[in-house]
Design an enzyme around this catalytic site. Structure first.
Site, short mmCIF file in Angstrom:
data_model
loop_
_atom_site.label_atom_id
_atom_site.label_comp_id
_atom_site.label_asym_id
_atom_site.label_seq_id
_atom_site.Cartn_x
_atom_site.Cartn_y
_atom_site.Cartn_z
N ASP A 214 -38.59 11.60 -47.56
CA ASP A 214 -37.69 11.67 -46.41
C ASP A 214 -38.46 11.32 -45.14
O ASP A 214 -39.60 11.76 -44.95
CB ASP A 214 -37.13 13.10 -46.30
CG ASP A 214 -36.10 13.22 -45.20
OD1 ASP A 214 -35.07 12.54 -45.27
OD2 ASP A 214 -36.33 14.02 -44.25
N GLU A 277 -33.90 1.20 -46.09
CA GLU A 277 -32.51 1.42 -45.72
C GLU A 277 -31.56 0.58 -46.58
O GLU A 277 -31.82 -0.56 -46.90
CB GLU A 277 -32.30 1.09 -44.25
CG GLU A 277 -30.93 1.42 -43.75
CD GLU A 277 -30.61 2.88 -44.00
OE1 GLU A 277 -29.47 3.15 -44.39
OE2 GLU A 277 -31.48 3.73 -43.81
C1 GLC Z 1 -33.15 11.58 -43.39
C2 GLC Z 1 -32.04 12.09 -44.27
C3 GLC Z 1 -31.07 12.89 -43.47
C4 GLC Z 1 -31.81 14.02 -42.78
C5 GLC Z 1 -33.01 13.50 -42.01
C6 GLC Z 1 -33.90 14.60 -41.55
O1 GLC Z 1 -32.65 10.70 -42.44
O2 GLC Z 1 -31.36 11.00 -44.82
O3 GLC Z 1 -30.05 13.42 -44.28
O4 GLC Z 1 -30.93 14.63 -41.88
O5 GLC Z 1 -33.78 12.65 -42.79
O6 GLC Z 1 -34.58 15.21 -42.63
#
Ligand code: GLC
Length: 484
Positions: A214, A277
């Site tokens: 993430d 992405e």
């Molecule tokens: C990424 C995830 C999202 C989350 C963010 C913060 O963008 O896709 O769902 O809110 O990270 O962890």
């Protein structure tokens, strides 16, 4: 929190794929948004046991791997992307035993499992953040500006809207690129590196096959945390390098994880995967994506052609970006998940928030919760989804689900389609054509039919193609695979 497992050893590995360490390069990976996939206990929230029970559906769909969104212990300030304990399963989603059972069941079916790891930030309920001394070593605290430190340390904005800084009772400020409940970790501290390597080992030992990282472009901030100097930062993500994303230092972290997994145990081909992405495609776009080289990511429900739900009542919303007045757009960019939108496009459809693409899946029946579980569903499902359920589409050759099944089956059957060569082929204006091992793909990007010499025999198409006297009519906005 400690959770015990009854099973003594790591789950067996996924059999039969036989593609070694590079398995993910041409894999089709299905993102399970656990909360919305399948609910086993009737609380209206999807869970690990529900996901396990539905694994045969994913095997039959034809995917290679399942990516599970965070199911760790969390106050759920951001749908579980605010982790309080990386080694425990949140009771909402089950237990560690359920995670173990799921991994084993997936491997028994020949599916790999990757889990989401969240290294840019933790929950503010994480024990490190709860300890004022540790917190100041392991997160990004700074004194404020202004006469009495009443102004944030710099002008950075949160991806979810508002300043990226929150002041504490001690008078200093901490950085959170996302919600205030998600403080950013200090990756200059080696203890943070050590902890994430240990967390990875924990899940690898349990049998997972890899990680989705993430905010894979985050973690490292420019030295001195410099001001950006102009507003609307969410719009700049992807357009220019910002001092909090895409810093060169992130590569060293990813390389260290690469080494960890390369050297792991019996080299069973485990992987760290930074997800670039992508967004949920439909119709023409799906076949195009699946014909391109490389791995493909599907977001749950796209195989049913589920539309964005655009009329959720405000009281049902849970996306923190909605409450902070930002758009989730800023979350987009390398390292975000498939439910986020591409840069510069409002994420989650109509209004830029993400609840509309997190509505629980319809499995069967004519009325909510459409087989999602024995209770209700945490976000209301629209009336009229009866025709979109898995049960309703199964066996209907005109359905989106059967198109996906056919495409995934062909992708498996044509060796080299995943990671073999690609070359452009001649085509009329407005039509793209390229060859891949075993097929030619045409995409009519125009809104009307286009005729061309039939390049072969149609294998699969997102709309009916006619071939007459060796001339093919490609319907507008359609994609066709041809046997050559
Ligand atoms: C990424 C995830 C999202 C989350 C963010 C913060 O963008 O896709 O769902 O809110 O990270 O962890």
């Amino acid at each position: 929190m400690t959770q015990e497992l009854t099973s003594p050893s790591p789950a067996p590995q996924a059999p039969g794929t036989g593609r070694g360490p590079g398995w993910w390069r041409d894999a089709v990976i299905y993102q399970v948004y656990v909360r919305s996939f399948a609910d086993s206990d009737g609380d209206g929230i999807g869970d690990l046991r529900g996901a396990r029970e539905r694994l045969p559906y994913l095997r039959d769909l034809g995917v290679d791997a399942v990516w599970l969104t965070p199911f760790y212990a969390s106050p759920q300030a951001d749908g579980g992307y605010d982790v309080a304990d990386y080694r425990a399963v949140d009771p909402l989603f089950g237990t560690l035993q359920d995670a173990d059972d799921l991994i084993r069941a997936a491997h028994d079916l020949g599916l790999r499992v990757i889990v989401d790891i969240v290294p840019n930030h933790t929950s503010d309920r994480h024990p490190w953040f709860q300890d004022p001394v540790l917190a100041r070593q392991r997160y990004l605290f700074r004194p404020g500006k202004g006469e009495s430190g009443e102004l944030p340390p710099n002008d950075w904005e949160s991806v979810f809207g508002g300043p990226a800084w929150t002041r504490t009772d001690h008078g200093d400020w901490y950085l959170h690129l996302f919600a205030p409940e998600q403080p950013d970790l200090n990756w200059d501290n080696p203890e943070v590196h050590a902890e994430f390597e240990a967390i990875m080992r924990f899940w690898l030992d349990l049998g997972v096959d890899g990680f989705r990282v993430d905010v894979a472009h985050g973690m490292i901030k420019a030295p001195g945390l410099p001001d950006i100097g102009h507003g609307a930062q969410a719009q700049l993500i992807g357009a220019q390098v910002l001092p909090f994303f895409d810093q060169d230092g992130v590569h060293a972290i990813h390389r260290a994880w690469r080494r960890l997994l390369d050297g792991y145990g019996d080299a069973r081909g485990k992987q760290v995967i930074g997800v670039a992405e992508a967004w949920a495609p439909t119709g023409a776009a799906t076949l195009l994506m699946l014909a391109l080289p490389g791995s493909a990511y599907l977001y749950q429900g796209e195989e049913l052609g589920l539309p964005e739900v655009t009329d959720l009542p405000d009281e049902a919303r849970q996306d923190p970006a909605f409450f902070r007045g930002g758009r989730a757009t800023g979350a987009a960019g390398p390292g975000t998940d498939t439910e986020s939108a591409p840069d510069g496009v409002a994420a989650g459809g109509q209004d830029g928030f993400r609840d509309g693409c997190r509505v629980p899946l319809p499995w069967s029946g004519e009325l909510p919760p459409y087989g999602f579980g024995p209770g209700g569903s945490w976000l209301p499902q629209p009336a009229g989804w009866g025709g979109l359920t898995v049960a309703a589409q199964t066996g209907d050759p005109a359905s989106t689900l059967e198109l996906y099944r056919a495409a995934l089956e062909l992708r498996r059957r044509l060796p080299g389609l995943g990671d073999g060569p690609m070359s452009w082929a001649p085509a009329p204006d407005g039509v793209l054509a390229f060859t891949r091992p075993g097929l030619l793909c045409t995409v009519n990007t125009l809104g009307h039919d286009v005729g061309l010499p039939a390049p072969g025999t149609p294998l699969l198409s997102s709309a009916p193609v006619t071939v007459d006297d060796a001339t093919a009519q490609l319907p507008g906005d359609s994609c066709t695979w041809w046997a050559i």
